[in-house]
Design an enzyme around this catalytic site. Structure first.
Site, PDB file in Angstrom:
ATOM      1  CB  CYS A  80      -1.878   1.191   6.125  1.00  0.00           C
ATOM      2  SG  CYS A  80      -1.341   0.273   4.661  1.00  0.00           S
ATOM      3  CG  HIS A 129      -2.020  -1.015   1.122  1.00  0.00           C
ATOM      4  ND1 HIS A 129      -3.076  -1.054   1.999  1.00  0.00           N
ATOM      5  CD2 HIS A 129      -2.240  -2.039   0.245  1.00  0.00           C
ATOM      6  CE1 HIS A 129      -3.898  -2.049   1.676  1.00  0.00           C
ATOM      7  NE2 HIS A 129      -3.407  -2.655   0.617  1.00  0.00           N
ATOM      8  CB  CYS A 153      -6.411  -0.622   5.015  1.00  0.00           C
ATOM      9  SG  CYS A 153      -4.706  -1.218   5.104  1.00  0.00           S
ATOM     10  CD  GLU A 157      -1.839   3.987   3.443  1.00  0.00           C
ATOM     11  OE1 GLU A 157      -2.998   4.413   3.561  1.00  0.00           O
ATOM     12  OE2 GLU A 157      -1.527   3.090   2.611  1.00  0.00           O
TER      13      GLU A 157
END
Length: 243
Positions: free
Chosen positions: A151, A117, A148, A119
């Protein structure tokens, strides 16, 4: 010591990419995270322009907004970047990302690498800076989806281990899969400030992260209405923990 950025050399989002991914009435399948870093000195903020840019996720499930496509990373120091609109050395042809600071961990579409992701890439980038623990830094993120739960936990863990860093997140919309509410509450409890982007933040992104060719930011119809609705939803999520 990290090299200074070349004058006039920058790597920016193109207008369509910004609009398609940050417009809060749409649900894109990508996640973009724009970031800037400032040193806090009393009431003053000292911007570190060489630590300013954006990242995009690289994951495997194209149906998931946090899982679409290769990482797409922007930075204000570029050497032969092949993917980034706005880069004066870009050929705009498919190939591996060649950003000065991010090529070590961000692969292009045809390169091997674990899907992650946005992040995750952002945290990797922060760690690579080796920020001076004697100083206090403010990290500000403008992200197309809130983190999410996984993360959010990673960001919370980072803040717990780095008391010299504060994190402010402005999100265009709320990512609402899995245990996202608990993740956002965990991140807030770790000290992060989380808010929904308003026209002020969208305009800031437009001015600082978009190759706008001198054009002013034009708010879209319904921007503030949707923003207020999302703000109310986010506050309800975060206040559940406070109560």
């Amino acid at each position: 010591m990290e090299a200074s950025p070349s004058p006039g050399t920058s790597c920016l989002l193109d207008e369509n990419t910004f609009t398609e991914n940050f417009m809060n009435q749409m649900s894109p399948r990508k996640t973009y995270l724009c970031y800037k870093v400032e040193i806090l000195d009393g009431d003053a903020r000292i911007p570190l322009d060489e630590k300013k840019g954006f990242v995009r996720n690289k994951v495997t499930d194209p149906a998931c907004p946090q899982q679409a496509g290769p990482p797409y990373c922007g930075t204000f120091r570029v050497e032969g970047c092949q993917l980034h609109t706005g880069c004066p050395t870009s050929s705009l042809t498919p190939g591996p990302c060649r950003c000065y600071r991010c090529s070590a961990w961000n692969q292009g579409a045809n390169e091997p690498g674990e899907p992650c992701h946005a992040e995750h890439y952002f945290l990797d980038r922060i760690r690579s800076w080796n920020l001076d623990r004697e100083l206090h830094y403010r990290l500000t993120c403008f992200i197309s989806w809130t983190p999410c739960d996984t993360c959010a936990q990673r960001l919370a863990d980072f803040l717990g281990k780095n008391s010299h860093v504060s994190l402010h997140i402005f999100a265009s919309r709320i990512y609402s899969l899995s245990d996202y509410e608990a993740g956002l509450r965990t991140l807030q409890a770790a000290g992060a400030q989380i808010a929904i982007m308003t026209s002020n933040e969208f305009e800031h992104c437009w001015q600082n992260f978009v190759d706008h060719q001198g054009k002013p930011f034009q708010p879209w119809d319904g921007l503030e209405v949707v923003s207020q609705h999302l703000c109310n939803n986010l506050q309800a999520i975060l206040q559940t923990q406070e109560n």
